[in-house]
Motif scaffolding. Sequence first.
Motif, short mmCIF file in Angstrom:
data_model
loop_
_atom_site.label_atom_id
_atom_site.label_comp_id
_atom_site.label_asym_id
_atom_site.label_seq_id
_atom_site.Cartn_x
_atom_site.Cartn_y
_atom_site.Cartn_z
N VAL A 85 0.86 -1.18 0.00
CA VAL A 85 0.00 0.00 0.00
C VAL A 85 0.90 1.23 0.00
CG1 VAL A 85 -1.68 1.33 1.31
CG2 VAL A 85 -1.87 -1.15 1.20
N GLY A 86 0.68 2.09 -0.96
CA GLY A 86 1.37 3.36 -0.96
C GLY A 86 0.56 4.35 -0.14
N GLY A 91 -4.31 9.92 0.36
CA GLY A 91 -4.95 8.65 0.10
C GLY A 91 -3.96 7.53 -0.06
N ASN A 92 -4.53 6.33 -0.17
CA ASN A 92 -3.72 5.12 -0.29
C ASN A 92 -4.01 4.45 -1.62
OD1 ASN A 92 -2.99 5.64 2.33
ND2 ASN A 92 -4.34 4.07 3.20
N VAL A 93 -2.96 3.87 -2.20
CA VAL A 93 -3.11 3.15 -3.46
C VAL A 93 -2.37 1.81 -3.34
CG1 VAL A 93 -3.31 5.23 -4.86
CG2 VAL A 93 -1.05 4.25 -4.44
N ARG A 95 0.33 -0.53 -4.89
CA ARG A 95 1.47 -0.50 -5.80
C ARG A 95 1.96 -1.92 -6.06
NH1 ARG A 95 1.55 5.00 -7.15
NH2 ARG A 95 2.29 6.30 -5.42
N GLN A 117 -8.79 4.33 -7.23
CA GLN A 117 -9.10 4.20 -5.80
C GLN A 117 -7.99 4.84 -4.94
OE1 GLN A 117 -9.45 0.00 -5.27
NE2 GLN A 117 -11.25 -0.20 -6.59
N THR A 118 -8.40 5.43 -3.84
CA THR A 118 -7.41 6.06 -2.95
C THR A 118 -7.69 5.74 -1.49
OG1 THR A 118 -8.73 8.08 -2.87
CG2 THR A 118 -6.99 7.97 -4.55
N ASN A 119 -8.48 4.72 -1.24
CA ASN A 119 -8.77 4.37 0.16
C ASN A 119 -8.63 2.86 0.31
OD1 ASN A 119 -9.48 4.58 2.83
ND2 ASN A 119 -11.70 4.73 2.43
N VAL A 120 -7.50 2.36 -0.13
CA VAL A 120 -7.31 0.90 -0.19
C VAL A 120 -6.60 0.40 1.07
CG1 VAL A 120 -7.09 1.06 -2.69
CG2 VAL A 120 -5.03 0.99 -1.26
N TRP B 60 -9.75 12.28 6.63
CA TRP B 60 -9.85 11.13 5.72
C TRP B 60 -11.24 11.04 5.10
CZ3 TRP B 60 -5.76 8.84 3.95
CH2 TRP B 60 -5.91 7.66 3.19
N LEU B 63 -11.54 13.29 2.28
CA LEU B 63 -10.86 12.78 1.10
C LEU B 63 -11.66 11.67 0.43
CD1 LEU B 63 -7.15 12.51 2.35
CD2 LEU B 63 -8.00 14.03 0.55
N HIS B 64 -12.39 10.89 1.25
CA HIS B 64 -13.09 9.71 0.74
C HIS B 64 -14.53 9.73 1.20
CE1 HIS B 64 -8.77 8.71 1.17
NE2 HIS B 64 -8.95 8.30 -0.07
N PRO B 77 -8.90 2.69 6.67
CA PRO B 77 -7.91 1.64 6.42
C PRO B 77 -6.95 1.52 7.61
CG PRO B 77 -7.31 3.60 5.20
CD PRO B 77 -8.67 3.88 5.82
N SER B 79 -3.95 1.17 7.49
CA SER B 79 -2.71 1.91 7.25
C SER B 79 -2.84 3.38 7.61
CB SER B 79 -2.30 1.77 5.78
OG SER B 79 -3.38 2.13 4.94
N LEU B 83 -0.05 6.39 8.49
CA LEU B 83 -0.02 7.78 8.02
C LEU B 83 0.06 8.74 9.20
CD1 LEU B 83 -0.18 9.85 5.74
CD2 LEU B 83 -2.68 9.72 5.91
N ASP B 105 -0.84 8.03 -10.90
CA ASP B 105 -1.29 8.10 -9.50
C ASP B 105 -2.54 8.97 -9.43
OD1 ASP B 105 -1.55 8.76 -6.70
OD2 ASP B 105 0.49 7.99 -6.48
N PRO B 106 -3.62 8.46 -8.83
CA PRO B 106 -4.89 9.21 -8.83
C PRO B 106 -4.95 10.30 -7.77
CG PRO B 106 -5.16 7.14 -7.67
CD PRO B 106 -3.76 7.15 -8.19
N ARG B 107 -3.96 10.38 -6.91
CA ARG B 107 -4.08 11.29 -5.78
C ARG B 107 -3.56 12.69 -6.14
NH1 ARG B 107 -0.79 7.47 -1.87
NH2 ARG B 107 0.56 7.74 -3.67
#
Lengths: 1175, 127
Positions: A85-86, A91-93, A95, A117-120, B60, B63-64, B77, B79, B83, B105-107
């Motif tokens: 997970v990046g 957000g998270n992706v 990789r 997606q950015t909430n993985v 968060w 963002l989502h 998440p 993770s 963060l 990268d979508p962010r």
Amino acid sequence: MANNVRLSGAQTGHRSESDIRFNYSNLQQLVGGCNSTTATNEQFYSPDGGVTWTQSNLPTVTGDNRQGDPAVDWTSDGTAWALAVGIGTTGNVVRAFKSTDIIHQVWTFDATISGTQTNVDKPILWVDHCPTSPYRDNLYALWWNNGPTYVARRAGPSGAWQAPQQVSGSETTGGSDGGDIKTNTFGDVFAFWPSEGTKKLYVAKSTNGGANFGTPVEIATTNASFLVPLPAQANRQVLIYISGGAYRTSTKDMVYAIWMDLAGGSGCNSSGNAPGTNVASTCKTRIWFSRSIDGGAHWSTPTKINDQSSLNDQFHPRLVVDETSGDLALVYYDTVSDPGRKKTDVWLQYSTDDGATWSAPSKITTAQTDETSAGADAGNQYGDYIGMTGYAGQYFTCWTDRRNGGAEEIWGASIPLVQRAVTFQLHRDHFGQDEIDAARSQPGGAVIKTAFWVAVDGFTARELGLTGPGSFAAGPTVSFLPSTGLVNNIAPTSLDSTDPTFAPDQLQRFRFGYDMNFGPDDSAFTSFSGSTETVILTTSFQSMPAQSQVTLMKQPDPFILQGASTWWLSSDIRLIQIAQGDTQFGVTMGADPFQFLRDVTAALEAGQGIAGGQSFDDGTDEDTEVITVAPLARRGLSLVSVYNFALARVHYQAASQPANNVRLFFRLLAASSTASDFHADSTYSRDPATYPVAPSNFGQHTIPTPGVAGGQYVTLPCFGAARQDPTQSGVANSLPQLQQDPLNDRNLPATGGPLKDFYYGSFLDINQSAPVLPQSPPAGNANGPWPPSSGVALETLSQAFIRGAHQCLMAEVAFDPDPIAAGTQPFNSDKFAQRNIAWSYVANPGVNLSRNALETFEVRPTDSKGPGDTPDELMIDWTNVPAGQIAEIFLPAVNAQDVLITASRLYGSHRLSFVDTNTIGCVTGGISFIPLPAGTGNGANFAGLLSIALPPGIKKGELYTVIVRQLTNDSAEPSPPPPKLTSPVEGTRDLIRWRKVRGAFQINIPVSTKELLLEREEILLSIFRWIALSIPIGDRWYRVFKRYLEFIAIRVVEMGGDPSRILPSPDGYGGIPGHKHHQHPNPKCEHERERREFTGKISGIVYDHFGDFDGFILELRDGDDRRFYSRESEIENIARFAWVERIVTTVVVDHENRERPLHLILTRSSSAPRRNNSE
Amino acid sequence: MAHSTQSSIWPSIDNQLAASEVIHGSALETLIRDNQDFHKLREEEAHDQLGLPPWLRVYWRKLHPDADYSGPGAGYPGSLSDLYEWMVDNQHLRTPPADVRDPADPRAPSAYGHSHKGPSKGGHYGK
């Protein structure tokens, strides 16, 4: 417990959560990964099956502040893949990375596979590894985003990641964190996930390589949801994380799910019941299991795999299905060994019946971890999962570990999945009537001690109720068929284990020993009419039967006996080392060794074992029982010649019939050896002109010739008459026809009824200076002669053949009416015997290698006879060697990693380790088994070096013993009527299989003092350095001998000598400064000498065999003894006085001649010192 | 500045800053102050054991906004704790230079780390 290795290296930053995978195309390769408190995930790689590891990191990718949630796998092209997970502030992706370099240290960014997606979270990676799958090498990734579960796939390394597809539906609410994805051998894909809102677990199946998935099927309902706080991980809490698996054949379609949950029941069936930090909570967590037998359509009621009654918690399960067998292996943390419920171990359970039953748990970790104590990463603790991989019977697991009390690290272990098995191991498989009759007349009667063992694999000590060697009564009973004359239904009389501590929760091999009692009469042999009888051995233990067979033999002809229970130490063979002028069996050694032999054998025969007041059966001592490569020995101040002999006693009993042409062939092996089995066409070869049948007009019986295997001399015949001149002219291989040996070619007369003994003898001329043998057999002329015109260089026997301080001696009764069969071992035959014992001295006090017993040896593994056969093994009985010491086995023909991998596969636990490419470390204690792969010996014996480190506390006078045996396979058709019994692991329905000992040798390790040992060691070093000059590079002995000499040199240093001053010399003394051949010591002026003093009390006066004074023994203040030599009567008087009066005495010696007193200083402490000086 | 949504179940801004050992004037302080609209959270989130501060949850969720925050995991998440740890250790919130750039990268870049030049974290302010 399995050997634990650190994958992550020593760390100061915290590590947690790990994944690991074998390269299914090369099981030597493993890749792993873990979370790290550095910026990126740490990756691990092992090129050797998990023995050694290197570390690297994934690259950072733009937008990522951290990485997490490692996942790894391989595609069949050797590409290693990783997911992470990046984690970024926006957000998270997910990789993907890959590594294609040979050592997998370089990881490159592959793609962001989570699309927009950015909430993985929690990506899992799986590759379809099955060679027959239509979707082989498809990569599947599963993760969670915004609640639902998604899968992305990639068609092999050359494909591209396809857009994520949602596999969960409306049945899933409130998040699905903690899923898994797996395939079966048909390419079906199974995606598993939890529904946190509904507390259910689901699976969805794809039958088209992940192109799309079917409707989710409910697996189970859980008690808790999402995170469960428990005492061992109350901060981070434990995720209900599914670990899945699948296995499909033409008749099976299994799918499995395993997870952690509350144990259930009143007060433990909802998240609110979770124990949290309350170690007294009656609510606990357990590992749950459910399976589907119809490809995931329907699921069994969940069960708890290991529901102990104690208040402990289990978590982080990881399941593996071996695609080659369908076996299941499961690891998880459990606090069961900590009454405080916080410290964890990793435990293993496995199932070989599709999850219907599970093995008892066995502990994998060798130390506990506490993630609640100071220094722990309180936020992450263990993380959310641990790693496990398995394929083709090999398994490896990794986990978060903080045994060192510092930062969390990732540790792992190659874990055993040992099949439960009961197997006979035969110490001996033939018993002769003569031998048993002879034993019956001895104390103890006709009882063969430890005639065989029953080995039990795949159990813990706790399961079997075994607490130590004294638990032998818990072993199985063994019965015989037929049992006439035998004490039947016998119980074991001994027990040992590969773990001498009998750790209760450790898988280990147990070995029950049995004595065979042939009873008070001969009916075991008289009850059958033929020459042999097969006796079936049968047992059953833990519902597992096993069977083997032994042979009883009638052979009323000349015979030679083995040791009753130590058949490698025949009681009918004696070795003699004797110096010129010394006396044995009433015969004084002169200058003619053959005259000595003739006189000794005649004297012994006349006295039927008694000569010169000595008995052939008297206990032997190490100083004379060994033979020596040194041609000289010290007698007083002089050096005299020393000779080696072997004597053999042959028994014969006949009323009126003589036994004609009874020959005795003596052979030496180059070192201690387990490769002693009989093969008349190679290793025990005979003159081809006279064997198997001598021409009628030849007038001579066949004679032994040097044994050859793999293009090397491996046995050396010795004779009771002078060797023929090998340089004389003659046709190739004709030398043996000229060789005479009348002492060992005899007609034995009828004894008139009683048993009579006949004595044979051989001069073992390994320390003689004549060059008589080539270094290796010349093509087409292995037996000589080799005249100068042949161009063959001849060397002394020590240069050409001897490769250690001790040699195995074989004695073969060559009696044509009863030939020895190929493959016979000394215990199989009453015509074949050996003396295979080495004496390896260690020093006390001594430092390091001076306490290392060294022994060169030979082994030769046999070929596997069938697909179910396990490789040969060395079985080392450490007997009284202190447990916990380190031994090393150096075998250049064997890859140590192969040995360790095989050991991990075969044994529930072992104490072997990797030292270097060809060296295996072994912890002493109890019994050790070491697999012996076929290696690269090219048919020749494997040369090896065994070194055993003894602890500092050993004392002079102690004697330690090590017995090394080689186990091999044997099998037979069941005898009619065929009992319906097979060994459960190795057996087939057609054969009964067992293991038997192929060869053995013994090492005796006496403890002496460095002062007494130094000269012996220096001489050995000098002679062996001379021998080493003759060993070609590339010879099987080259590396072994080189290391052997290095160790001896270190021993010399640590005994107080200087190996740099010791030169190669054929007699040893010539290479040691200060020694002159047959001369008195260095006549330097006294004032120039460097003096040394030794102070103590005289503890003994020494006289030689003539009764003449020969010196005295001084007991030093540190308890060691030191021997001084003198023939002077005045010295005798002073020494006797000091001895009687117990006067403190200082002996002053020359540094270069430390055994000869220059001065004696007698000191009486209670009064004024009184000195007597004497030279 | 965010709306004042403070209620008794949520910690005060000072307590939030103190709990995260926030350096005065840092980008992290700005981020925390910008995400105090706790009405976006479920009340039970004030007492769950996820270990995530409320300002981070608000951040968060913004963002989502489409995520399912109804379950026991509250939709965050795991993770996110990583963060948070990174934010506390790197209060300037500037994403470090990377080995690789991913154009797909979508962010979007974080406004906090790129716009604010707060003081670097002193050693005695360590977590």
